[in-house]
Design an enzyme around this catalytic site. Structure first.
Site, PDB file in Angstrom:
ATOM      1  N   SER A  13       0.851  -1.190   0.000  1.00  0.00           N
ATOM      2  CA  SER A  13       0.000   0.000   0.000  1.00  0.00           C
ATOM      3  C   SER A  13       0.886   1.239   0.000  1.00  0.00           C
ATOM      4  O   SER A  13       2.106   1.141   0.098  1.00  0.00           O
ATOM      5  CB  SER A  13      -0.916  -0.013   1.215  1.00  0.00           C
ATOM      6  OG  SER A  13      -0.161   0.289   2.377  1.00  0.00           O
ATOM      7  N   LYS A  14       0.235   2.384  -0.089  1.00  0.00           N
ATOM      8  CA  LYS A  14       0.952   3.670  -0.139  1.00  0.00           C
ATOM      9  C   LYS A  14       1.911   3.820   1.042  1.00  0.00           C
ATOM     10  O   LYS A  14       2.990   4.375   0.914  1.00  0.00           O
ATOM     11  CB  LYS A  14      -0.055   4.832  -0.127  1.00  0.00           C
ATOM     12  CG  LYS A  14      -0.389   5.307  -1.528  1.00  0.00           C
ATOM     13  CD  LYS A  14       0.419   6.552  -1.911  1.00  0.00           C
ATOM     14  CE  LYS A  14       0.192   6.908  -3.370  1.00  0.00           C
ATOM     15  NZ  LYS A  14       1.155   7.851  -3.908  1.00  0.00           N
TER      16      LYS A  14
END
Ligand code: GLU
Length: 476
Positions: free
Chosen positions: A246-247
């Site tokens: 994820s980010k």
């Protein structure tokens, strides 16, 4: 080999995640390997989530990595337009075909009613299936009500080029919406029509689509069309390998990586190696070689790790491979304040010396500014250095004075500088970690620099000695 046609079909709802561009690259490699075509299709039917700049961002990202599409929203082809919002008439024709054959019906319920059905199923602890609530007499579809597919539930077994044989029971099949009340098709319907119309032979996409595949198979049958080959991409995992990327794992979009000084070649190489290998230990691959060697059979089913350290290493390798002239082109926007004003010939000289030390192009200012301008003396660096803080300032000054004396009688060539430096280890009775670090700091006042003899040769004798003198004369 039969020509393969693949498509990358992102929804322009935001920036392009590395996982998506990973799939796009595999699509591209597969198509190009067979001499076929790679198509970009903008799936912009979710008007509520549509982001204006996203489509350009996607196209720019693909172009920047040279994942060149043959047909796309800005590249006309035989099966265009390639933006779903421009294909509404076509979906209507296919939808009407289903209505006519009795395989689609207008959904008369309000969202509240559907919610009520859902609750009912929950209370009975049964999975909610819309097909248990089919209206006895659906209204005539006028294009303003949602249109639902009338499914024919049954068990399916199908082949996935990566996952092997998959199967699901009739409970996986339901009546899903194919046309929304705003006149736009759903993804579930539009992509099937488009893949068929655009003659797509292979569909590569994430695992989240496996659960819906039985519904798609049912729809292919109702439409009486052949389906493409499905290949499910493994999920991309965080560097630690324990969850989906994820980010917050630091993964950025492609254009950000380029702005941060990563080379397109390195990004392509890196993406290709996530979830693919050719069975050897080879790490460095250029696009041409990837096109030759890529195969769906060598994609693992399990997740593939996103290793940002590997990306950094690969980037350094790709920077080393560039000619100095090419490196100079890539570095245009990365010079520091002084370096960017320097003459081109000087820039080239500096690049030749720092090239091996660059991990990203963004490292350039820190590695090069001291060649163009005298750096500001920063004794804190000596105090903070683990080795250098072991010796006193007086000892440091003595070492510098001996160094200056030796260098003053040295001919200014790399080999001669090197042997003077070696002699200085004996003269000062010191270790390289101490003496060479001290000299390096006093010349550059930077955390990193190229090898000492090269740095000194490039600075020139006068500049080298004058910087060492300044450092020696400064008594804290
Ligand atoms: N528009 C879909 C998405 O972005 C495409 C999935 C597919 O490749 O079919 O998730």
């Amino acid at each position: 080999m039969k020509q393969i046609r693949t498509r990358f079909a992102p929804s322009p709802t935001g920036f392009l995640h590395v996982g998506s561009i990973h799939t796009a690259l595999f699509d591209y490699l597969l198509a190009k390997q067979s001499g076929g075509q790679f198509i970009l299709r903008s799936e912009d039917t979710d008007r509520a989530r549509f982001v204006d700049a996203a489509e350009n961002h996607i196209m720019d990202s693909l172009k920047a990595l040279e994942i060149n599409y043959d047909e796309g929203p800005d590249k006309a082809g035989p099966y265009g337009p390639y933006r779903q919002s421009e294909r509404l008439k076509l979906y209507k024709v296919w939808a009407e075909k289903l209505v006519k054959s009795g395989r689609a019906y207008a959904d008369p319920y309000t969202p509240e009613q559907v919610q009520e059905f859902r609750k009912q199923a929950e209370n009975e602890q049964k999975p909610f299936l819309f097909r248990n609530h089919r209206p006895a007499k659906p209204p005539t579809w006028d294009g303003t009500q949602p249109l639902r597919f009338k499914s024919e539930p049954k068990k399916y077994t199908w082949q996935d080029a990566v996952m092997g044989q998959l199967s699901a029971g009739a409970e996986a099949i339901d009546d899903f919406i194919i046309m929304k009340s705003d006149g736009y098709p759903t993804y579930n319907f539009a992509h099937i029509v488009d893949d068929f119309e655009m003659k797509i032979t292979h569909v590569l996409r994430g695992q989240e689509f496996i659960a819906s595949t039985p519904n798609y198979l049912n729809l292919y049958e109702a439409l009486e069309i052949d389906r493409p080959i499905f290949a499910t991409m493994p999920p991309i995992l965080a560097p630690a390998g324990n969850r989906k990327l994820s980010k917050r794992d630091g993964a950025q979009d492609v254009l950000e990586y380029l702005r941060d000084g990563y080379l397109p070649e390195a990004l392509v190489n890196f993406l290709a190696k996530i979830g693919w290998n050719d069975g050897t230990e080879q790490e460095i691959y250029a696009m041409d070689e990837l096109i030759k060697k890529f195969s769906l059979e060598r994609i693992p089913r399990a997740g593939a790790r996103f290793d940002d350290k590997k990306l950094l290493w690969l980037n350094g390798q790709w920077i080393k491979k560039l000619s100095v002239a090419e490196l100079a082109k890539r570095c245009q926007d990365f010079w520091g304040e002084v370096g960017k004003e320097a003459k081109e010939a000087e820039q080239l000289e500096v690049l030749a010396v720092v090239q091996d030390r660059l991990k990203t192009l963004k490292d350039l200012p820190a590695l090069s500014e001291y060649f163009f301008a005298t750096p500001t003396l920063d004794l804190k660096m000596l105090e903070n250095d683990k080795q250098l803080k072991k010796i006193s300032r007086t000892e440091q000054v003595e070492m510098l004075e001996k160094t200056i004396a030796k260098l003053e009688t040295t001919d200014w060539e790399i080999a001669k500088i090197q042997s003077s430096l070696n002699e200085l280890l004996e003269i000062t009775d010191s270790k390289p970690m101490i003496l060479f670090s001290l000299i390096r700091y006093c010349l550059t006042w930077a955390a990193f620099s190229p090898a000492l003899p090269e740095t000194m040769a490039l600075l020139g004798k006068n500049q080298t000695i004058s910087r060492l003198k300044t450092a020696a004369s400064f008594r804290a």
